[in-house]
Design a protein around this motif. Structure first.
Motif, mmCIF file in Angstrom:
data_model
loop_
_atom_site.group_PDB
_atom_site.id
_atom_site.type_symbol
_atom_site.label_atom_id
_atom_site.label_comp_id
_atom_site.label_asym_id
_atom_site.label_seq_id
_atom_site.Cartn_x
_atom_site.Cartn_y
_atom_site.Cartn_z
ATOM 1 N N MET B 57 0.819 -1.243 -0.051
ATOM 2 C CA MET B 57 -0.269 -0.235 0.120
ATOM 3 C C MET B 57 0.766 1.310 -0.017
ATOM 4 O O MET B 57 0.711 2.254 -0.747
ATOM 5 C CB MET B 57 -0.947 0.056 1.304
ATOM 6 C CG MET B 57 -1.881 1.321 1.381
ATOM 7 S SD MET B 57 -2.880 1.600 -0.072
ATOM 8 C CE MET B 57 -4.252 0.642 0.487
ATOM 9 N N LYS B 58 1.843 1.086 0.793
ATOM 10 C CA LYS B 58 2.905 2.323 0.864
ATOM 11 C C LYS B 58 3.524 2.663 -0.395
ATOM 12 O O LYS B 58 3.852 3.973 -0.448
ATOM 13 C CB LYS B 58 3.640 2.426 2.004
ATOM 14 C CG LYS B 58 2.964 2.361 3.580
ATOM 15 C CD LYS B 58 3.697 2.018 4.701
ATOM 16 C CE LYS B 58 4.979 2.749 4.981
ATOM 17 N NZ LYS B 58 5.758 2.183 6.033
ATOM 18 N N ARG B 115 -4.996 2.001 -4.292
ATOM 19 C CA ARG B 115 -4.736 2.744 -3.128
ATOM 20 C C ARG B 115 -5.694 3.860 -2.387
ATOM 21 O O ARG B 115 -5.515 4.222 -1.458
ATOM 22 C CB ARG B 115 -3.262 3.440 -3.419
ATOM 23 C CG ARG B 115 -2.158 2.390 -3.483
ATOM 24 C CD ARG B 115 -1.005 3.111 -3.643
ATOM 25 N NE ARG B 115 0.125 2.349 -3.298
ATOM 26 C CZ ARG B 115 0.911 1.399 -4.378
ATOM 27 N NH1 ARG B 115 0.659 1.979 -5.531
ATOM 28 N NH2 ARG B 115 1.851 0.564 -3.954
ATOM 29 N N VAL B 116 -6.815 4.106 -3.039
ATOM 30 C CA VAL B 116 -7.536 4.912 -2.723
ATOM 31 C C VAL B 116 -8.873 4.951 -3.532
ATOM 32 O O VAL B 116 -8.893 4.671 -4.785
ATOM 33 C CB VAL B 116 -7.004 6.547 -2.553
ATOM 34 C CG1 VAL B 116 -7.050 7.154 -4.098
ATOM 35 C CG2 VAL B 116 -7.980 7.289 -1.750
#
Lengths: 314, 281
Positions: B57-58, B115-116
């Protein structure tokens, strides 16, 4: 138990936020702050001075601020957005809903100048619907601390908590009466044991509830006083335990009755233990300009209003 | 790295088949913009971006992509599946109950590569800026890519984000506009004119490049050039000319297939125009 809740000084809850941000800046390198042209009002000058690389001035562009915060959180930072409560919620509801809440981003939405006690700026800025909006969002934690110490402790606590949080605080100097340093998200604080009535309060109204409880006790009513700093998730167990004992409940908050803490408590009791209730809250009205204490009086949020609500509840 | 254009074209053909088949299977979704961006997505995921399909994710030390115009999810799902983020067969669940492939992209169900959430327009550049700021703080020299629609530029938040990126010198961010000139109600010029987009972005402090979204060599060369903005202190946007519906003759160049699925006969016709190169799911 009520005796220990006294004060020697008044400080604003927003100052508690600022003081905690200073400490977080020193302790947690993942904490970053964003502000929409209200640095002075949010009291974060020290954080900015000490951590210029970890502060982002976004200007008067709150929607963009929420999106940037979501991106910072995605990549592992712990963003604290800061502006007035009005611009932290209604103005950016869709951005919070999609980019933060639905996407479960670890963003801390820190909102000052909530409620009537903002005072002279008037109704355009006195948001009284923010708790309702934020508590409706799935997965959003909603916290409304009562004084400087509790706001400072809450700000520290949410940095260690994973998930989106709405932290609501205010503008005016207010009695500092809660102990320093203690804060457990979602855990009600029993401030006085009693058997005749449960009095629940959040935010600035907690001090008024303490004063009301003192007077009621002096008149012979046994008041169980509960500090609900975390409106969501609600400490259902603590509230049910108390109301099962006392049989009735008054909730005091600086918010619309619709969508407020009282509504959450009413829902809880309706599902589990239907009981007589009264609401000390703004009743479907906007505020206006004036001094905080004058406004609280005019809109039915005075100490006497709490006393009357407790006495009149059958 | 030498560019195998033929291979990218073959991949894009399969991606376009995946788009048609996803949308047709549930009689809903947005084929027009998805087809128009198929070449860009193919170039990004199969040539340009340094990315890891095991998905973190990061996104530390990798290039990251954000989609602001979330309605073109079918093209994204296809390239994510085809590059190994999740099983290709899962494309069959698009827009169905209990699927990770929501109508608009979401993280809620944990789909790798997303991711969003996006769909409500105008938010993606802001989010991408946040990710770009983290990369800068972490001294991570990879890039952030964000794609927006053109009609989407009517949202006010876009212009907030452009001002911020220029002011804060976010030069590890590459924004791409899918400039197909169409939106739901009709051509941009009839709905709300975008005016001179080149000058608008430029006056907001961005460097502006243009490219043909259906020419792989141009896509790759232009994005390579955009990457060189890092260090200049200026954010960069690429106005990417595309044809909505590209690759399916009856869908090309019209807003009418923005959010409409083809019927059985139309699907057959569409698929007959798109070679099955990597095997249908």
């Amino acid at each position: 138990m009520l005796d220990k809740y006294t004060y020697t000084e008044k400080k604003a809850t927003r100052d508690g936020f600022g003081a905690a941000m200073t400490e977080l800046g020193r302790e947690n390198e993942k904490v970053v702050a964003l502000c929409a042209d209200l640095i002075g009002s949010l009291k974060i000058q020290k954080f900015i001075e000490e951590n210029p690389q970890r502060f982002f001035q976004v200007g008067i562009a709150e929607a963009n601020m929420m999106g940037i915060a979501a991106g910072l959180a995605t990549t592992g930072m712990i963003p604290f957005t800061s502006t007035f409560a009005n611009f932290s919620t209604g103005r950016v509801y869709d951005q919070i809903r999609q980019s933060i809440a639905y996407s479960h981003k670890n963003v801390k939405i820190c909102a000052s100048h909530a409620g009537l006690t903002l005072g002279e700026d008037g109704a355009t800025h006195q948001i009284l619907e923010d708790v309702g909006m934020m508590k409706m969002l799935p997965g959003m934690t909603v916290i409304n601390p009562a004084d400087y110490n509790q706001t400072k402790a809450a700000t520290k606590a949410i940095a260690d908590f994973k998930g989106p949080v709405y932290l609501r605080f205010g503008r005016p100097g207010w009695p500092v009466f809660m102990p320093e340093g203690e804060f457990e998200i979602g855990k009600a604080i029993l401030m006085n044991e009693g058997s005749d009535i449960t009095l629940i309060a959040t935010g600035h109204m907690l001090w008024y509830a303490v004063e009301a409880a003192r007077k009621l006790e002096a008149e012979g009513m046994s008041v169980e006083l509960i500090n609900i700093h975390t409106i969501k998730p609600l400490d259902e167990e603590a509230i049910l335990k108390s109301v099962k004992k006392t049989g009735k409940c008054v909730v005091a908050e600086e918010h619309q009755r619709n969508g407020g803490l009282g509504e959450s408590v009413a829902g809880l009791l309706a599902r589990n233990h239907p009981s007589p209730m009264a609401f000390v809250a703004v009743n479907d009205s906007f505020g206006e300009s004036g001094k905080p204490s004058e406004l609280l009086d005019k809109y039915g949020l005075s100490i006497n209003d709490i006393i009357a609500a407790c006495k009149n509840l059958r | 790295m030498s560019i195998d254009i033929e291979n990218l074209k073959r991949t894009a053909s399969q991606v376009r088949r995946d788009i048609i088949r996803q949308v047709a299977a549930v009689n809903s979704g947005h084929p027009g913009g998805s087809l128009g961006c198929a070449d860009l997505f193919t170039a990004l995921y199969f040539h340009i971006m340094d990315h890891d399909p095991s998905f973190n994710m990061k996104g530390d030390n990798e290039d990251m992509f954000f989609l602001s115009n979330g309605h073109i999810s079918p093209v994204w799902y296809s390239v994510l599946a085809r590059s190994g983020y999740f099983p290709i067969q899962e494309l069959a669940t698009f827009r169905k109950i209990n699927s990770r492939l929501q109508g608009h992209p979401a993280t809620h169900e944990g789909l790798p590569g997303i991711r969003v959430a996006s769909g409500s327009l105008g938010q993606g550049i802001s989010v991408a800026i946040g990710a770009a700021l983290t990369k800068r703080l972490n001294k991570d020299d990879k890039h952030i890519f964000v794609l927006t629609g053109d009609g989407e530029l009517q949202e006010g938040q876009i212009w907030e984000s452009l001002m911020f990126a220029a002011h804060h010198k976010v030069d590890n961010l590459i924004a791409i506009v899918d400039y197909n000139g169409q939106q739901i109600d009709g051509p941009n010029e009839e709905v709300i004119s975008l005016g001179n987009l080149h000058d608008k972005w430029s006056s907001f402090g961005w460097d502006v490049l243009e490219m043909d979204g259906h020419d792989f060599e141009d896509i790759i060369n232009t994005i390579t050039k955009a990457k060189e903005n890092k260090g200049t202190g200026k954010p960069v946007v690429i106005l990417m000319k595309t044809d909505m519906g590209k690759g399916v003759d009856f869908m090309e160049g019209t807003h009418k297939w923005h959010g409409k699925a083809p019927n059985a006969e139309q699907t057959e016709s569409a698929l007959s125009q798109l070679e099955e190169t990597l095997g249908d799911y």
